[in-house]
Write an enzyme that holds these catalytic residues in place. Sequence first.
Site, PDB file in Angstrom:
ATOM      1  N   GLN A 146      86.673  13.256 -12.190  1.00  0.00           N
ATOM      2  CA  GLN A 146      87.858  12.484 -11.808  1.00  0.00           C
ATOM      3  C   GLN A 146      87.928  11.204 -12.635  1.00  0.00           C
ATOM      4  OE1 GLN A 146      86.059  13.889  -9.041  1.00  0.00           O
ATOM      5  NE2 GLN A 146      87.676  15.436  -8.738  1.00  0.00           N
ATOM      6  N   ASN A 183      92.676  15.167   1.468  1.00  0.00           N
ATOM      7  CA  ASN A 183      92.942  16.248   0.507  1.00  0.00           C
ATOM      8  C   ASN A 183      92.592  17.577   1.176  1.00  0.00           C
ATOM      9  OD1 ASN A 183      90.184  15.769   0.611  1.00  0.00           O
ATOM     10  ND2 ASN A 183      89.863  15.809  -1.595  1.00  0.00           N
ATOM     11  N   CYS A 211      88.663  11.053  -2.729  1.00  0.00           N
ATOM     12  CA  CYS A 211      87.521  11.350  -3.600  1.00  0.00           C
ATOM     13  C   CYS A 211      86.324  10.558  -3.069  1.00  0.00           C
ATOM     14  CB  CYS A 211      87.833  10.985  -5.036  1.00  0.00           C
ATOM     15  SG  CYS A 211      86.493  11.439  -6.173  1.00  0.00           S
ATOM     16  N   CYS A 265      80.595  16.951  -4.233  1.00  0.00           N
ATOM     17  CA  CYS A 265      81.970  16.629  -3.835  1.00  0.00           C
ATOM     18  C   CYS A 265      81.903  16.012  -2.439  1.00  0.00           C
ATOM     19  CB  CYS A 265      82.827  17.895  -3.824  1.00  0.00           C
ATOM     20  SG  CYS A 265      84.534  17.582  -3.347  1.00  0.00           S
ATOM     21  N   GLY A 266      82.217  14.727  -2.364  1.00  0.00           N
ATOM     22  CA  GLY A 266      82.050  14.002  -1.108  1.00  0.00           C
ATOM     23  C   GLY A 266      83.025  14.439  -0.030  1.00  0.00           C
ATOM     24  N   SER A 267      84.289  14.603  -0.411  1.00  0.00           N
ATOM     25  CA  SER A 267      85.271  14.986   0.619  1.00  0.00           C
ATOM     26  C   SER A 267      85.016  16.422   1.082  1.00  0.00           C
ATOM     27  CB  SER A 267      86.695  14.829   0.085  1.00  0.00           C
ATOM     28  OG  SER A 267      86.863  15.531  -1.133  1.00  0.00           O
TER      29      SER A 267
HETATM   30  N1  LIG Z   1      84.948  14.873  -6.127  1.00  0.00           N
HETATM   31  C1  LIG Z   1      85.750  14.362  -5.042  1.00  0.00           C
HETATM   32  C2  LIG Z   1      86.778  15.339  -4.572  1.00  0.00           C
HETATM   33  C3  LIG Z   1      87.973  15.276  -5.394  1.00  0.00           C
HETATM   34  C4  LIG Z   1      88.968  16.189  -4.784  1.00  0.00           C
HETATM   35  C5  LIG Z   1      89.935  16.705  -5.806  1.00  0.00           C
HETATM   36  N2  LIG Z   1      89.348  17.812  -6.541  1.00  0.00           N
HETATM   37  C6  LIG Z   1      91.202  17.164  -5.118  1.00  0.00           C
HETATM   38  O1  LIG Z   1      92.084  17.601  -5.829  1.00  0.00           O
HETATM   39  O2  LIG Z   1      91.278  17.039  -3.876  1.00  0.00           O
HETATM   40  C7  LIG Z   1      84.942  13.890  -3.861  1.00  0.00           C
HETATM   41  O3  LIG Z   1      83.806  13.463  -4.081  1.00  0.00           O
HETATM   42  O4  LIG Z   1      85.488  13.910  -2.742  1.00  0.00           O
END
Ligand SMILES: N[C@H](CCC[C@H](N)C(=O)O)C(=O)O
Length: 279
Positions: A47, A156, A75, A216-218
């Site tokens: 990102q 998201n 994110c 990926c945190g979310s």
């Molecule tokens: N890496 C990010 C997630 C990004 C989400 C993105 N891929 C989307 O389109 O929602 C995290 O740590 O949450």
Amino acid sequence: MDQIPFIKMHGLGNDFVIIDGREQLPKLSVAALRAIADRHRGVGYDQLIVMEPATNGADVFMRIYNSDGSEAEACGNATRCVAHLLMEESDSRSVTIETCAGLLGGTTEDRQHIVIDMGSPKMGWQDIPLSREEDTMHINLTVGPLSNPVGVNMGNPHAVFFVEDADTVDLEKWGPIAETDPLFPEKANISVASKMKNGDIRLRVWERGVGITLACGSAACATMVAANIRGIAGKKATLHLNGGPLDMRISDNGHVFMGGPIAISFRGALDASLLAGAV
Ligand SMILES: N[C@H](CCC[C@H](N)C(=O)O)C(=O)O
């Protein structure tokens, strides 16, 4: 402005180009975003984050772009990285970061392990969003060996598939098919998760607009919520991603907290050719 300074950071290998746009917002076309994301001819990132002036009392507004140039609403790992930068700047141990998904609180003891209150999940089918009415606890969707996901919106969209062994799933093959299924009008981040012998959770993620990332945190937040709903975990768990563990917790008021390390990789400047989208 023919060069734009940036900081390259990552959270468990989920990597970011972070630009401070609070004084002057950079103009970034999709072509430029993709040129910068190119891991051979550009800088490379999962990102790209632009720190913008906050609009409602937060310390900063965080704009999030995926490596395909699409904008994301949340994110988690980047929020932890931006929180670290703000805490260093203001010598504080708590910050408020605004995103398209709302206000997020960041706290730390040592500014290296950062905890973010990612807010509460939305679970209604129209919140995910889905293109037809579904029970989001058990969505009627099968993609190859994956089926019966939980739908969660953490700002998201996420679909969490529980499987016997997450490490045996061909995520390169099935991730993009699930991400772009017509059931997800805004596409979706795809998680495959399995319970480990020690009670922790193994998690692998195909990210919307990116592909497989090291963390990926979310998605970790969505998986924590889904595991709790399915009785696979309580209100606390360690989620093991390819890049390392995230400490997850669901509070009594239903907020999801995510904690983990961050790191600065290097500082650089984006050349005008990249900003022009030339790769
Ligand atoms: N890496 C990010 C997630 C990004 C989400 C993105 N891929 C989307 O389109 O929602 C995290 O740590 O949450």
